[in-house]
Design an enzyme around this catalytic site. Structure first.
Site, mmCIF file in Angstrom:
data_model
loop_
_atom_site.group_PDB
_atom_site.id
_atom_site.type_symbol
_atom_site.label_atom_id
_atom_site.label_comp_id
_atom_site.label_asym_id
_atom_site.label_seq_id
_atom_site.Cartn_x
_atom_site.Cartn_y
_atom_site.Cartn_z
ATOM 1 N N GLU A 169 0.904 14.464 41.845
ATOM 2 C CA GLU A 169 1.313 13.199 41.528
ATOM 3 C C GLU A 169 1.982 13.194 40.096
ATOM 4 O O GLU A 169 1.057 13.487 39.233
ATOM 5 C CB GLU A 169 0.112 12.041 41.655
ATOM 6 C CG GLU A 169 -0.251 11.418 43.004
ATOM 7 C CD GLU A 169 -1.138 10.408 42.915
ATOM 8 O OE1 GLU A 169 -1.046 9.333 43.528
ATOM 9 O OE2 GLU A 169 -2.145 10.727 42.233
ATOM 10 N N HIS A 206 -1.330 14.994 37.951
ATOM 11 C CA HIS A 206 -2.386 14.411 38.747
ATOM 12 C C HIS A 206 -2.366 15.648 39.707
ATOM 13 O O HIS A 206 -1.756 15.634 40.826
ATOM 14 C CB HIS A 206 -2.336 13.244 38.935
ATOM 15 C CG HIS A 206 -3.842 12.925 39.755
ATOM 16 N ND1 HIS A 206 -3.998 12.155 40.894
ATOM 17 C CD2 HIS A 206 -4.991 13.790 39.564
ATOM 18 C CE1 HIS A 206 -5.288 12.220 41.246
ATOM 19 N NE2 HIS A 206 -5.731 13.144 40.513
ATOM 20 N N SER A 235 -7.137 11.381 36.667
ATOM 21 C CA SER A 235 -6.924 10.928 37.865
ATOM 22 C C SER A 235 -6.963 9.418 38.018
ATOM 23 O O SER A 235 -6.589 8.676 39.009
ATOM 24 C CB SER A 235 -8.006 11.355 38.957
ATOM 25 O OG SER A 235 -9.352 11.189 38.469
ATOM 26 N N ASN A 265 -5.604 7.915 44.885
ATOM 27 C CA ASN A 265 -6.968 7.520 44.755
ATOM 28 C C ASN A 265 -6.998 5.985 45.036
ATOM 29 O O ASN A 265 -8.055 5.396 45.283
ATOM 30 C CB ASN A 265 -7.512 7.779 43.393
ATOM 31 C CG ASN A 265 -7.934 9.002 43.308
ATOM 32 O OD1 ASN A 265 -8.003 9.746 44.349
ATOM 33 N ND2 ASN A 265 -8.082 9.664 41.842
#
Ligand SMILES: CCCCCCCCC[C@H](O)CC(=O)SCCNC(=O)CCNC(=O)[C@H](O)C(C)(C)COP(=O)(O)OP(=O)(O)OC[C@H]1O[C@@H](n2cnc3c(N)ncnc32)[C@H](O)[C@@H]1OP(=O)(O)O
Length: 725
Positions: free
Chosen positions: A461, A449, A428, A499
């Protein structure tokens, strides 16, 4: 078809006296104004011709209709298309021309009849469908209301309670259920659809079948008092579940009007309200999301090269922890054979046990049969070595975030997997170039991800490096579609898109609390804004271990804009690490219900004394609006960086990433769409002011400063992005 027109209808009159009108507007035969006006003229012709006794309406290529052409709403919103007179389509065409005609009509439904498609069919005098066809009124999900008579005809065909369920949840029913509800008159195989519909239409003419006018039916409607009670309950639920949206309540107004004052008045109300909802901000947001979600699979330079996805026959997953087992679950649920590799028997058993538990929970909820469970589990095989990797087409590494461990794994994979095999990592945060440093397979290394729980969360992702081949991305996009995820292709950097946007959000919340804001008021304001929960409740849910690990990556990579708060580390020291330990920012009871903890103050004060921060009286008394601005403008700022750096190719991809990865409310259209609805100038000026008072955490990035100074939209394409792709 004229290239400027959007779709058409064609009419063929058979020797049996049935005129078959076919809706043609690929890919889903949506009802554009062109289709609707064509339908009107075909219908008028059919009614005027002596050789036509009855009419069948159907859709081309196995689909009846996906409903009104949604791009028509966008055009009305932008003012590039003129709205027709209110009620012209639903009353003048669908009701007075079609339903009230002297000749009967039958809808022949193949594949799907959604929204306006189902509404058109409900105005016909009977509906024949193929098995499994989807029938629904999903308009509320788009911010609009059923506007072709659906609020009036559906309750009259299936009863008020079922109609409310279908409309308020936007969920379609299958043809078989539609048949038992009375929405469909017969379900027949595809090959018999048209012949049955034609015969049915002639049977109506000959009075062998009933000539039913849905709008005039009353047998399924409850008595008025009961109907009012049902609607009152529905209103209460709607207010609770969608407090920031007006259109569901407006839809209920139209429905109620029809029940109380009769269907004609109901149709008029529906038309009036239907026109009003188009200009609501929430509707603009939801329609933007509809197209943006479908746009994520269109990646310039990748999906426009004519590449076809290769067939992925077998997938291997390394690591059976929470992520690995969730990914395995998602894959086997979509019929991919999976090998799950672990380092020892104990871990392997635990990993397989997690997958099993994920599926068993479906069996318990009744959404999976025992046979399906067995069949799905049989697709999963465990392994302790790489021998079985020799014929896999894709590997997804999902071990802990340790660079050297991942490097070793990728070096091993290169030895054991076939040359065509895609080598994906579920990291991540870690740079994929580093992960692949010890291989010569840079072109097939990619990030996959997933978000936890991976078998539930809808976002994937797909992270590409400078070396990842377009073919690998096309392959992964296809896998994403097959496992029912919305993929967003992003560039390689610490935290990727989601993130990176998440981080300033939680950081801003910590900053505010250290300066005196109440964490519970922040959570409440953020929840009211539409997030599933506030930042502190979320930290508790994720667990402080993860929060600290992520923070470490960000502090290392973006030190200039990281706000370093000690609140979480201090609580962690005291073994309060979030919901799992029953103590975090909140206290949790046996049922995991959260309640505020007066002791939290102690940690905040200690953190404050370490950072030297002072309570700021202005921040103690923030309004809800100010809380939202101070927590989300830093997110907008980071989203702008991600966009300007070329990590995301389209602003709309960030909107989808924020909605599906962070829980940003869809009816606000996503982070960039929301920002543009506020205006770049204002956001820039607020961040600039805060950065002068509170430091660089709030400092607007160059992209925001540039667009903000001109008041330019943040989502406009980046012409000369410093692309890192
Ligand atoms: C006074 C005002 C005048 C106007 C009066 C308006 C009154 C409104 C009347 C009516 O009640 C309103 C409606 O009907 S709103 C539409 C309701 N229908 C839906 O919400 C269905 C939306 N579509 C879907 O759920 C799915 O697309 C599907 C039909 C189930 C198919 O799914 P699948 O996974 O196979 O494919 P997708 O990738 O989703 O879609 C393929 C392409 O088709 C485009 N598309 C789908 N539906 C529509 C549509 N209704 N209008 C326009 N375009 C549609 C979609 O965008 C995809 O396009 P691509 O270019 O990305 O391929």
């Amino acid at each position: 078809m004229d290239s400027r027109t959007k779709g058409k209808t064609v009419m063929e009159v058979g020797g049996d006296g049935v005129a078959v009108i076919t809706l043609i507007n690929p890919p889903v035969n949506s009802l554009s104004f062109d289709v609707l006006y064509n339908l009107k003229s075909n219908y008028e012709e059919a009614l005027s011709r002596n050789d036509v006794k009855a009419i069948v309406i159907t859709g081309a290529k196995g689909k009846f209709s996906g409903g009104f052409d949604i791009s028509g709403f966008s055009e009305i919103q932008k003012g590039t298309m003129k709205e027709p007179k209110v009620g012209f389509i639903s009353i003048d065409i669908i009701t007075d021309l079609l339903e009230a005609a002297r000749k009967p009509s039958v809808a022949a439904i193949d594949g799907l009849a959604l929204g306006g498609g189902l509404e058109l069919s409900m105005a016909c005098h009977a509906r024949i469908s193929t098995p499994g066809a989807q029938l629904g009124l999903p308009e509320l999900q788009l911010g609009v209301i059923p506007g072709f008579g659906g609020t009036q005809r559906l309750p009259r065909l299936v009863g008020l309670t079922k109609a409310l369920e279908m409309i308020l949840t936007s969920k379609p029913v299958r043809a078989e259920e539609g048949h038992s509800l009375g929405l469909i008159d017969a379900v027949v195989p595809s090959a018999e659809l048209l012949t049955t519909a034609r015969r049915w239409a002639l049977d109506i003419v000959e009075r062998r079948k009933p000539w039913i006018t849905s709008l005039l039916k009353t047998d399924k409607l409850p008595p008025l008092g009961e109907a009012r009670e049902i609607l009152k309950f529905a209103r209460g639920q709607t207010r609770k579940q969608a407090p920031n949206m007006k259109h569901p309540l407006m839809c209920l107004d139209a429905l109620e009007m029809g029940i109380v004052s009769g269907p004609r008045v109901g149709l008029e109300k529906e038309a009036e309200v239907g026109s009003q909802v188009i200009s609501l901000d929430t509707t603009k947001g939801l329609i933007h999301v509809f197209f943006s979600q479908r746009g994520t699979v269109k990646v310039p330079g990748v999906t426009d090269r004519g590449l076809m996805p290769r067939k992925i026959k077998k997938v291997a997953i390394i690591g059976g922890g929470l992520m690995g087992s969730g990914i395995a679950t998602a894959l086997i649920l979509s019929n991919y054979p999976v090998i799950l590799k672990e380092v020892n028997e104990k871990f392997l058993e635990a990993g397989i046990g997690r997958v099993k538990a994920n599926l068993q929970s479906r069996v318990r909820k009744g959404s999976m049969s025992k046979e399906k469970f067995e069949k799905t589990m049989s697709l999963l095989k465990g392994s302790l070595d790489y021998e079985s990797f020799r014929d896999v087409d894709m590997v997804i590494e999902a071990v802990i975030e340790n660079i050297s461990l991942k490097q070793q794994i990728f070096a091993d994979l290169e030895k054991y997997c076939p040359q065509h095999c895609i080598l994906a990592s579920n990291t991540s945060t870690i740079d994929l170039n580093k992960i692949g440093e010890r291989t010569k397979s840079q072109d097939r290394i990619v990030g996959a991800h997933f978000f936890s729980p991976a078998h539930v969360m809808p976002l994937l992702e797909i992270v590409r490096t400078n070396h990842t081949s377009a073919q690998v991305i096309v392959d992964l996009l296809d896998v994403g579609k097959k496992i029912k995820k919305t993929p967003v292709v992003v560039g390689n950097c610490t935290g990727f898109a989601v993130n990176r946007m998440f981080f300033p959000y939680t950081q801003a919340a910590m900053f505010l609390v250290e300066r005196g804001a109440d964490p519970y008021l922040i959570d409440s304001a953020v929840s009211k804004f539409g997030m599933p929960m506030g930042p502190f409740r979320l930290c508790d849910l994720v667990g402080f271990g993860v929060a600290i690990a992520t923070a470490t990556q960000f502090i290392e990579n973006f030190p200039e804009r990281t706000y370093k708060s000690m609140i979480i580390p201090l609580m962690q020291e005291d073994k309060r690490a979030g919901e799992a330990t029953r103590k975090g920012f909140y206290l949790y009871d046996d049922k995991r219900k959260a309640k505020p903890d007066p002791e939290l103050k102690k940690y905040i004060e200690k953190a404050r004394s370490i950072s030297g921060a002072n309570v700021d009286p202005k921040l103690v008394k923030l309004s809800e609006k100010e809380i939202i601005e101070m927590t989300f403008f830093p997110v907008v700022n980071e989203a702008c960086r991600v966009f300007a750096e070329g990590i995301a190719v389209k602003a709309a991809d960030l909107d989808i990433a924020a909605i599906m990865g962070m829980g940003f409310p869809p009816y606000r259209g996503g982070i960039m769409f929301w920002a543009d609805s506020i205006g770049s100038k204002y956001i820039y000026s607020r961040l600039d002011e805060w950065s002068k008072t509170y430091g660089d955490f709030f400092k607007p990035c160059a992209f925001l400063a540039e667009r903000g100074s001109k008041g330019a939209p943040l989502s406009a394409p980046v012409e000369q992005a410093r692309s890192r792709l």
